[in-house]
Design a protein around this motif. Structure first.
Motif, mmCIF file in Angstrom:
data_model
loop_
_atom_site.group_PDB
_atom_site.id
_atom_site.type_symbol
_atom_site.label_atom_id
_atom_site.label_comp_id
_atom_site.label_asym_id
_atom_site.label_seq_id
_atom_site.Cartn_x
_atom_site.Cartn_y
_atom_site.Cartn_z
ATOM 1 N N ILE A 177 -2.113 -17.161 11.221
ATOM 2 C CA ILE A 177 -3.164 -16.169 10.976
ATOM 3 C C ILE A 177 -4.435 -16.908 10.573
ATOM 4 N N VAL A 178 -5.503 -16.701 11.334
ATOM 5 C CA VAL A 178 -6.756 -17.435 11.139
ATOM 6 C C VAL A 178 -7.594 -16.781 10.040
ATOM 7 N N GLY A 179 -8.099 -17.614 9.106
ATOM 8 C CA GLY A 179 -9.068 -17.169 8.099
ATOM 9 C C GLY A 179 -8.593 -16.023 7.231
ATOM 10 N N TYR A 180 -7.373 -16.128 6.687
ATOM 11 C CA TYR A 180 -6.816 -15.032 5.894
ATOM 12 C C TYR A 180 -7.704 -14.699 4.694
ATOM 13 N N LYS A 181 -8.154 -13.443 4.651
ATOM 14 C CA LYS A 181 -8.982 -12.956 3.542
ATOM 15 C C LYS A 181 -8.336 -11.757 2.865
ATOM 16 N N GLY A 182 -7.162 -11.355 3.344
ATOM 17 C CA GLY A 182 -6.480 -10.208 2.762
ATOM 18 C C GLY A 182 -6.945 -8.875 3.309
#
Length: 194
Positions: A126-131
């Motif tokens: 998962i790219v760039g996980y920010k929630g």
């Protein structure tokens, strides 16, 4: 009482796997922030027909001010020193510490999503996980009965001191949730009564 979306959706996913005893019926409530937890807990404890009310939250960062405040308010509410230790399920520094154990044994040093994004990418792609909601959905869709067992084995080895990074007491609660013997609920309730 779940601190936020991540905790709520994670437990919802685990419950949907049917891995815990059928003796228990879980009713999740999203507190939508750690500041709301004590009031939601008190309300549920006093006004619900539940046999037990638990909290699932982060410790966040040192010096754990908000987490310590939650514990203090729960202890004050019950009028005993260690009430919070009986009812809080935590991940230090955050719930993601528990979640990533589905894929690998990793100790997070931060609760910040930006800092943990590379770890999530390496383990799940998962790219760039920010929630974000779509990212949480993708993350939780990758949780299976098989990697639940791996997570369960890994967290048994983790410290259960809430002041230590990379710690959780979730292993103890998983043991409770998988047993058909419900005596542990009465034991906790008796301890809360002082």
């Amino acid at each position: 009482i779940c601190e936020g979306d991540e905790e709520y959706e994670y437990l919802e996913k685990l419950i949907s796997l049917g891995i815990w005893s059928k003796e228990y019926h879980f009713q999740l409530e999203n507190a939508e922030g750690n500041g709301n937890i004590p009031a939601r807990y008190q309300n549920k404890y006093q006004n619900s027909s539940s046999d037990l009310v638990l909290i699932f939250c982060d410790t966040d960062k040192k010096p754990y001010e908000q987490y310590i405040d939650i514990k203090r308010k729960i202890n004050d509410f019950h009028g005993i020193e260690n009430a919070a230790d009986q009812v809080i399920i935590y991940g230090n520094p955050c719930t993601l510490q528990i979640i990533i154990e589905h894929w690998d044994d990793v100790v997070l040093s931060s609760h910040k999503k930006k800092k943990n994004a590379p770890v999530i990418f390496n383990l799940t792609g998962i790219v760039g996980y920010k929630g974000r909601a779509d990212q949480r959905q993708e993350l939780f869709s990758r949780i299976t009965k098989e990697n639940y067992q791996e997570m369960r084995d890994r967290i048994k080895k983790m410290p259960s001191d809430d002041t230590v990074e990379g710690s959780t007491n979730f292993g103890k609660f998983i043991q409770y949730f998988t047993t058909d013997d419900t005596k542990w609920i009465q034991t906790i309730n008796d301890s809360l009564d002082g």
